[in-house]
Design a protein around this motif. Structure first.
Motif, PDB file in Angstrom:
ATOM      1  N   LEU A  40       0.818  -1.213   0.000  1.00  0.00           N
ATOM      2  CA  LEU A  40       0.000   0.000   0.000  1.00  0.00           C
ATOM      3  C   LEU A  40       0.855   1.268   0.000  1.00  0.00           C
ATOM      4  CD1 LEU A  40      -2.790  -1.090   2.503  1.00  0.00           C
ATOM      5  CD2 LEU A  40      -2.929  -0.999   0.004  1.00  0.00           C
ATOM      6  N   GLU A  41       2.082   1.166   0.488  1.00  0.00           N
ATOM      7  CA  GLU A  41       2.951   2.333   0.559  1.00  0.00           C
ATOM      8  C   GLU A  41       3.664   2.626  -0.762  1.00  0.00           C
ATOM      9  OE1 GLU A  41       6.859   3.141   3.065  1.00  0.00           O
ATOM     10  OE2 GLU A  41       5.017   3.252   4.260  1.00  0.00           O
ATOM     11  N   ALA A  42       4.029   1.597  -1.485  1.00  0.00           N
ATOM     12  CA  ALA A  42       4.813   1.786  -2.717  1.00  0.00           C
ATOM     13  C   ALA A  42       4.184   2.809  -3.673  1.00  0.00           C
ATOM     14  CB  ALA A  42       5.048   0.444  -3.405  1.00  0.00           C
ATOM     15  N   PRO A  43       2.889   2.727  -3.963  1.00  0.00           N
ATOM     16  CA  PRO A  43       2.310   3.726  -4.880  1.00  0.00           C
ATOM     17  C   PRO A  43       2.363   5.153  -4.340  1.00  0.00           C
ATOM     18  CG  PRO A  43       0.856   1.826  -4.663  1.00  0.00           C
ATOM     19  CD  PRO A  43       1.924   1.684  -3.621  1.00  0.00           C
ATOM     20  N   THR A  56      -2.104   9.718   8.322  1.00  0.00           N
ATOM     21  CA  THR A  56      -2.160  10.855   9.241  1.00  0.00           C
ATOM     22  C   THR A  56      -2.861  12.041   8.591  1.00  0.00           C
ATOM     23  OG1 THR A  56      -0.117  10.124  10.331  1.00  0.00           O
ATOM     24  CG2 THR A  56      -0.741  12.440  10.614  1.00  0.00           C
ATOM     25  N   LEU A  57      -2.421  12.408   7.401  1.00  0.00           N
ATOM     26  CA  LEU A  57      -3.046  13.528   6.694  1.00  0.00           C
ATOM     27  C   LEU A  57      -4.509  13.240   6.368  1.00  0.00           C
ATOM     28  CD1 LEU A  57      -0.113  14.387   4.252  1.00  0.00           C
ATOM     29  CD2 LEU A  57      -0.893  15.774   6.194  1.00  0.00           C
ATOM     30  N   SER A  58      -4.792  12.014   5.961  1.00  0.00           N
ATOM     31  CA  SER A  58      -6.149  11.634   5.591  1.00  0.00           C
ATOM     32  C   SER A  58      -7.103  11.741   6.778  1.00  0.00           C
ATOM     33  CB  SER A  58      -6.147  10.207   5.027  1.00  0.00           C
ATOM     34  OG  SER A  58      -7.454   9.783   4.752  1.00  0.00           O
ATOM     35  N   HIS A  59      -6.667  11.248   7.936  1.00  0.00           N
ATOM     36  CA  HIS A  59      -7.530  11.329   9.123  1.00  0.00           C
ATOM     37  C   HIS A  59      -7.814  12.781   9.502  1.00  0.00           C
ATOM     38  CE1 HIS A  59      -8.062   7.147  10.064  1.00  0.00           C
ATOM     39  NE2 HIS A  59      -6.767   6.922  10.052  1.00  0.00           N
ATOM     40  N   TYR A 118      -4.165  19.886   2.526  1.00  0.00           N
ATOM     41  CA  TYR A 118      -5.403  19.321   1.986  1.00  0.00           C
ATOM     42  C   TYR A 118      -5.257  19.011   0.494  1.00  0.00           C
ATOM     43  CZ  TYR A 118     -10.258  18.587   0.823  1.00  0.00           C
ATOM     44  OH  TYR A 118     -11.432  18.039   0.361  1.00  0.00           O
ATOM     45  N   ARG A 119      -4.596  19.894  -0.250  1.00  0.00           N
ATOM     46  CA  ARG A 119      -4.384  19.624  -1.680  1.00  0.00           C
ATOM     47  C   ARG A 119      -3.536  18.367  -1.876  1.00  0.00           C
ATOM     48  NH1 ARG A 119      -4.240  25.179  -1.886  1.00  0.00           N
ATOM     49  NH2 ARG A 119      -1.972  25.321  -1.929  1.00  0.00           N
ATOM     50  N   LEU A 120      -2.562  18.157  -0.997  1.00  0.00           N
ATOM     51  CA  LEU A 120      -1.738  16.953  -1.073  1.00  0.00           C
ATOM     52  C   LEU A 120      -2.601  15.703  -0.843  1.00  0.00           C
ATOM     53  CD1 LEU A 120       0.979  15.491  -1.302  1.00  0.00           C
ATOM     54  CD2 LEU A 120       1.279  15.908   1.162  1.00  0.00           C
ATOM     55  N   VAL A 121      -3.481  15.750   0.142  1.00  0.00           N
ATOM     56  CA  VAL A 121      -4.368  14.607   0.402  1.00  0.00           C
ATOM     57  C   VAL A 121      -5.259  14.356  -0.812  1.00  0.00           C
ATOM     58  CG1 VAL A 121      -6.278  13.736   1.823  1.00  0.00           C
ATOM     59  CG2 VAL A 121      -4.364  14.901   2.903  1.00  0.00           C
ATOM     60  N   ALA A 125      -5.041  10.799  -2.566  1.00  0.00           N
ATOM     61  CA  ALA A 125      -6.172   9.893  -2.312  1.00  0.00           C
ATOM     62  C   ALA A 125      -6.451   8.927  -3.463  1.00  0.00           C
ATOM     63  CB  ALA A 125      -7.419  10.689  -1.952  1.00  0.00           C
ATOM     64  N   PRO A 126      -6.509   9.359  -4.710  1.00  0.00           N
ATOM     65  CA  PRO A 126      -6.776   8.393  -5.781  1.00  0.00           C
ATOM     66  C   PRO A 126      -5.700   7.317  -5.899  1.00  0.00           C
ATOM     67  CG  PRO A 126      -7.044  10.647  -6.589  1.00  0.00           C
ATOM     68  CD  PRO A 126      -6.453  10.729  -5.213  1.00  0.00           C
ATOM     69  N   ILE A 127      -4.466   7.689  -5.613  1.00  0.00           N
ATOM     70  CA  ILE A 127      -3.366   6.721  -5.653  1.00  0.00           C
ATOM     71  C   ILE A 127      -3.576   5.670  -4.567  1.00  0.00           C
ATOM     72  CG2 ILE A 127      -0.873   6.452  -5.282  1.00  0.00           C
ATOM     73  CD1 ILE A 127      -0.633   9.372  -6.452  1.00  0.00           C
ATOM     74  N   HIS A 128      -3.897   6.135  -3.361  1.00  0.00           N
ATOM     75  CA  HIS A 128      -4.120   5.222  -2.238  1.00  0.00           C
ATOM     76  C   HIS A 128      -5.354   4.349  -2.471  1.00  0.00           C
ATOM     77  CE1 HIS A 128      -4.185   3.636   1.776  1.00  0.00           C
ATOM     78  NE2 HIS A 128      -5.412   4.078   1.941  1.00  0.00           N
TER      79      HIS A 128
END
Length: 163
Positions: A40-43, A56-59, A118-121, A125-128
């Motif tokens: 899950l981390e590689a992408p 962390t950012l997502s939560h 927030y822009r980073l999340v 998000a689509p990658i995750h």
């Protein structure tokens, strides 16, 4: 651990060993625990994040007002306060997060997502989500997904378990 028996030794206490079914469940879980984070981390490396950093950012992004107490964030990310504090410090240096005392109770610290964070999340998000679909959800039927959720809920450590 496989059972090793000597021919002339007395039988071992069966309570010390896992049955074949128990061993299969345990080794399957351990494999998931050890292998899944890397998958899950590689992408997420495409956006220069680790899985822990993304979570962390997502939560924070999903919380009301895009802010959370650090203690709640540590629970949600399954991280220690010291690990989380180091990560959030790096986030502050990148202007992704700001920290401040909780106005309702100064004993707590709030972590709040900046617009840059927030822009980073939103970008990550689509990658995750694609990785979660590829490695977790798509291989499972709807029934399997429900079973996984039920099992995870049973095994989840709650804050009350830590005291």
């Amino acid at each position: 651990m496989a059972r090793a028996k000597k021919q002339d030794a007395a039988p071992a206490d069966d309570s010390l060993w896992l049955s074949a079914t128990e061993k299969e469940a345990w080794t399957g879980l351990v494999s998931l625990i050890l292998l899944m984070p890397g998958r899950l981390e590689a992408p997420l490396r495409k956006v220069d994040l680790t899985l822990f950093e993304y979570l962390t950012l997502s939560h924070i992004s999903e919380a009301e007002g895009r802010q959370l107490r650090m203690s709640e964030l540590a629970y949600l990310t399954n991280g220690s306060l010291s690990r989380l504090s180091n990560v959030v410090k790096r986030f502050e240096q990148r202007d992704w997060v700001v920290r401040f005392p909780d106005p309702t109770d100064g004993r707590y610290t709030i972590a709040a997502l900046t617009d840059v964070g927030y822009r980073l999340v939103v970008d990550a998000a689509p990658i995750h989500v694609q990785a979660v679909r590829d490695f977790v959800l798509d291989p499972l039927s709807a029934t399997d997904q429900q079973a996984l959720a039920r099992i995870a809920a049973k095994l989840k450590i709650r804050p009350s378990d830590l005291t």
